[in-house]
Design an enzyme around this catalytic site. Sequence first.
Site, short mmCIF file in Angstrom:
data_model
loop_
_atom_site.label_atom_id
_atom_site.label_comp_id
_atom_site.label_asym_id
_atom_site.label_seq_id
_atom_site.Cartn_x
_atom_site.Cartn_y
_atom_site.Cartn_z
CG HIS A 43 -2.27 0.67 0.87
ND1 HIS A 43 -2.70 1.82 1.49
CD2 HIS A 43 -3.23 0.36 -0.04
CE1 HIS A 43 -3.87 2.18 1.00
NE2 HIS A 43 -4.22 1.32 0.06
CG HIS B 133 0.25 0.79 10.11
ND1 HIS B 133 -0.47 0.52 8.98
CD2 HIS B 133 1.57 0.72 9.73
CE1 HIS B 133 0.36 0.32 7.96
NE2 HIS B 133 1.60 0.43 8.39
CE LYS C 167 -8.25 6.76 15.15
NZ LYS C 167 -8.79 7.74 14.19
CG MET D 13 -10.02 1.49 16.72
SD MET D 13 -8.97 2.92 16.36
CE MET D 13 -7.65 2.14 15.45
CG PHE E 102 -15.59 2.99 10.16
CD1 PHE E 102 -16.50 2.82 9.12
CD2 PHE E 102 -15.65 2.15 11.25
CE1 PHE E 102 -17.47 1.83 9.20
CE2 PHE E 102 -16.61 1.16 11.34
CZ PHE E 102 -17.53 1.00 10.30
CG HIS F 261 -7.14 4.60 4.06
ND1 HIS F 261 -6.14 5.16 3.28
CD2 HIS F 261 -6.69 3.38 4.45
CE1 HIS F 261 -5.14 4.29 3.21
NE2 HIS F 261 -5.44 3.21 3.89
NE ARG G 136 -6.74 -1.69 1.41
CZ ARG G 136 -5.89 -1.16 2.30
NH1 ARG G 136 -4.71 -1.71 2.50
NH2 ARG G 136 -6.24 -0.08 2.98
CG ASP H 105 -7.26 -2.55 9.22
OD1 ASP H 105 -6.55 -3.48 8.84
OD2 ASP H 105 -6.87 -1.37 9.30
NE ARG I 103 18.73 15.05 9.36
CZ ARG I 103 18.31 16.09 10.04
NH1 ARG I 103 17.20 16.76 9.66
NH2 ARG I 103 18.97 16.51 11.09
#
Length: 377
Positions: free
Chosen positions: A189, A224, A257, A259, A261, A263, A272, A314, A358
């Site tokens: 991804h 993540h 929050k 989880m 939902f 992106h 996906r 997810d 960097r």
Amino acid sequence: MTESTLTEGLRGVKAAKTDICTVGSEGSNLYYRGYNIEEMVSKGALFEEVVYLLWYNTLPNKQELETFKQDLISKRAIPQALKDLLDKIPGTAAVHPMDVIRIAVDYLGILEPEASGFSNQDEIARRIIAISPGIIGYWYNISHHKKKINEINPTDSLAGHFLHCLFGTMPSAQHTKIINVSLILYAEHEFNASTFVARSCTSTLSDIYSALVGAIGTLRGPLHGGANEMAMAMLEKYKDPDDAEAKLMAALKNKEKVMGFGHAVYKIRDPRSDIIKQFSKELAETNKSMNLYLMSERCEMVMKREKNMFPNADFFHASAYNYMGIATKLFTPIFVLSRYSGWIAHIREQRKDNKLIRPGCEYTGPAPRTWVPLAER
């Protein structure tokens, strides 16, 4: 000197060029080396084909694929020294399988180090992706069931191998197919957080194991790879679709929050999610147990209605894995099994035209001050 623009979180900042993956200009699709993942899945692609594509930038022919698969099968054996280490790691709640994977990859780097000049990087890449299902299955079974598994089994795919190592029996065709699809969906991804860490580490000319250990640690976070576990933890609090809606509305009112939902890149939909949702429903129907799927579907409806947010990859993975009897703590490790393919593709790409990564930062500390000797403070 030209004043640089601060972009917190590096959202929208392009740090390098890649020909591995893109979400496309429309921001609602996903392409690996130019191939749309929805087409891949609809045409029955194997995860091994996708790995080959990501690493070598071409689709394998029948003979190339068979040779590749047989090479991976030959690399499944876990060194005894690594088994001895895994035997000592308990299966307590305090030990997350992601920690086990991180330690295992690090230790494998000691047992089978990368050569100077990275001349054996391809051999190591194949070894890591081949051995990993056995590592997870071996540790989980010895730590949770006091049972040692044989990681050498007759399955001929990575998807089937993972399920066999986890459950100790030949998996069903349905479960093998769905894990195969899941591995494809999670494979790559572009410049997500863990991939960026892998490339940053690689840019210092460090070894492949170090880059992967950094990526694994990054993927572990709930913002993540850990989001699928958090989604399942949320769903387990609900009794039925109506209860799910009531509790989700309360969570939104309290600005909690949710989880699974939204992106960072997709703005319209996550392709996906559309794919794995279909398989979650299929598993629900096969298991004759629709409640979990219907609760997930109700959450999707509420989040769309209240926040105009869509499920990411997810969310429906949580119910799909649960229907297959996979423990919640193993959800993110499956992500790792898949994402090795993408991480390694990026490590190889970074090495081809390397430049040390960097970035700068915007200083917000005090103005220059005069040092005061200790005796005068």
